[in-house]
Design an enzyme around this catalytic site. Structure first.
Site, PDB file in Angstrom:
ATOM      1  N   LEU A   1       0.850  -1.186   0.000  1.00  0.00           N
ATOM      2  CA  LEU A   1       0.000   0.000   0.000  1.00  0.00           C
ATOM      3  C   LEU A   1       0.887   1.238   0.000  1.00  0.00           C
ATOM      4  CD1 LEU A   1      -2.607  -1.155   2.693  1.00  0.00           C
ATOM      5  CD2 LEU A   1      -2.769  -1.346   0.197  1.00  0.00           C
TER       6      LEU A   1
ATOM      7  N   ASN B   1       0.392  -5.177   5.344  1.00  0.00           N
ATOM      8  CA  ASN B   1       0.698  -5.362   3.924  1.00  0.00           C
ATOM      9  C   ASN B   1       2.178  -5.155   3.638  1.00  0.00           C
ATOM     10  OD1 ASN B   1      -1.770  -5.564   1.834  1.00  0.00           O
ATOM     11  ND2 ASN B   1      -2.446  -4.485   3.658  1.00  0.00           N
TER      12      ASN B   1
ATOM     13  N   SER C   1      10.993   4.118  -0.787  1.00  0.00           N
ATOM     14  CA  SER C   1      10.418   5.443  -1.034  1.00  0.00           C
ATOM     15  C   SER C   1      11.235   6.525  -0.351  1.00  0.00           C
ATOM     16  CB  SER C   1       8.986   5.475  -0.496  1.00  0.00           C
ATOM     17  OG  SER C   1       8.480   6.787  -0.459  1.00  0.00           O
TER      18      SER C   1
ATOM     19  N   TYR D   1       3.233   5.108   6.433  1.00  0.00           N
ATOM     20  CA  TYR D   1       3.690   4.577   5.146  1.00  0.00           C
ATOM     21  C   TYR D   1       5.217   4.611   5.075  1.00  0.00           C
ATOM     22  CZ  TYR D   1       5.004   4.613   0.236  1.00  0.00           C
ATOM     23  OH  TYR D   1       5.637   4.357  -0.967  1.00  0.00           O
TER      24      TYR D   1
ATOM     25  N   LYS E   1       8.075   1.410   5.081  1.00  0.00           N
ATOM     26  CA  LYS E   1       9.143   1.214   4.100  1.00  0.00           C
ATOM     27  C   LYS E   1      10.511   1.127   4.785  1.00  0.00           C
ATOM     28  CE  LYS E   1       6.973   1.226   0.079  1.00  0.00           C
ATOM     29  NZ  LYS E   1       7.024   0.050  -0.816  1.00  0.00           N
TER      30      LYS E   1
END
Length: 338
Positions: free
Chosen positions: A86, A102, A127, A151, A155
């Site tokens: 995601l 995820n 990212s 997020y 990562k």
């Protein structure tokens, strides 16, 4: 002999473009995708673009260990490019557990399955959000990592886990690619970005406004300490990014160890810069309003991509105007996606 590459999330935006670059470079992509934010219809488009048979595509989730074990047992897979996960900052703030499930858990399941199968070449889709709000730009790879949202933290967790894995066991060839803001589409106009539901990224939102699907663009924040008050990002064409993955794969196949690289242009563009370039591409104005800042966003950042050029011989070649022209070709030709 062609090397088969398992591409997790290979039907998605960046994954599908990377499958083109892989095929053109002589690799055989095998796609694993749960179609949570993609479409199986992309396979026929990939065949038309490459002039080759559509990639083998398996519907499934990267968290499904039994499925992964079957894939590695049934196919001669020489490497993995891992995109599945995601990727929306705002959603990660609202629902962090789904991002850790995820992105982190899925990545660990994948690495364990690879280890069992004896496949130790892995390219990971990371990212620039791992940097958080940088001290300065351009950002080198050794800049502090302090992600500002779940997020980015997910990562960074995967990067750290893969780094520990690579250092603990000989034979791993791992590239962690931190990319900045992928935009654009394949120049054919046959594939591009088509998020399901409301877009979380700028370019598809601008595209949908220009094609008449949305009344206006909401610019998230007009009071940042930037030249025009809007957020500044390093926008990189998705095909430049795809070619960067192929370059990283070639390097990993030839060099054991761990590699961390930025993939970006080294230039910052504001939201209003993107809107102006898109207006040039589509020949019409894009209505917009200034809204509040989004939680977790940072004012400005762009890459120092010099290490990728030095190590891989890769650099971004396509301009912001080309990014917008290719996005408009895709969106205007496929207003409802696939």
């Amino acid at each position: 002999m062609k090397i088969s590459v398992l591409v997790t999330g290979g039907a998605g935006y960046i994954g599908s473009h990377t499958c083109i670059a892989l095929a053109e470079a002589g690799f055989t992509p095998i796609i694993l995708d749960n179609y949570g934010n993609s479409s199986p219809k992309v396979m026929e488009r990939l065949a038309r673009i490459t002039g080759q048979a559509a990639p083998l595509a398996i519907e499934g989730d990267v968290r499904d260990r039994a499925l992964l074990d079957r894939l590695f047992a049934e196919h001669e897979i020489g490497a993995v490019i891992h995109f599945a996960g995601l990727k929306a900052v705002g959603d990660s703030v609202a629902d962090p557990l789904s991002y850790y499930d995820n992105n982190v858990y899925g990545s660990l399941v994948l690495a364990a399955a690879m280890r069992s199968a004896g496949v130790r070449t892995l390219i990971f889709s990371s990212s620039a959000t791992v940097y958080g709000e940088p001290d300065e730009s351009p950002i080198p790879e050794d800049a502090p990592t302090r992600p500002a949202n779940p997020y980015g933290r997910s990562k960074l967790m995967v990067e750290e886990a893969y780094g520990d894995l690579g250092r603990s066991e000989p034979g791993w060839r791992i590239a962690l690619l931190r990319y900045f803001n992928p935009v654009g589409a394949h120049e054919s106009g046959l594939i591009g970005e088509h998020p399901q539901g409301k877009p979380n990224n700028l370019m598809p939102f601008v595209s949908q406004v220009a094609v008449g699907q949305r009344p206006h663009l909401t610019v998230h924040g007009g009071d940042y300490p930037t030249p025009d008050g809007t957020g500044v990002r390093d926008y990189v064409h998705v095909m430049d990014l795809a070619e960067g993955h192929v370059a990283a794969l070639r390097h990993a196949l030839a060099h054991e160890g761990l590699l961390t690289l930025n993939l970006g242009t080294g230039r910052g563009g504001s939201v209003l810069d993107v809107v102006a370039a898109f207006e040039r591409a589509c020949g019409k104005s894009v209505p917009r309003v200034i809204g509040p800042r989004r939680p977790g966003d940072v004012p400005a950042y762009w890459a120092d991509p010099s290490a990728a050029k030095a190590v891989l011989g890769w650099e971004a070649r396509r301009s912001l105007d080309q990014m917008c022209a290719d996005s408009w070709r895709w969106q205007s030709g496929n207003p409802n996606g696939y």
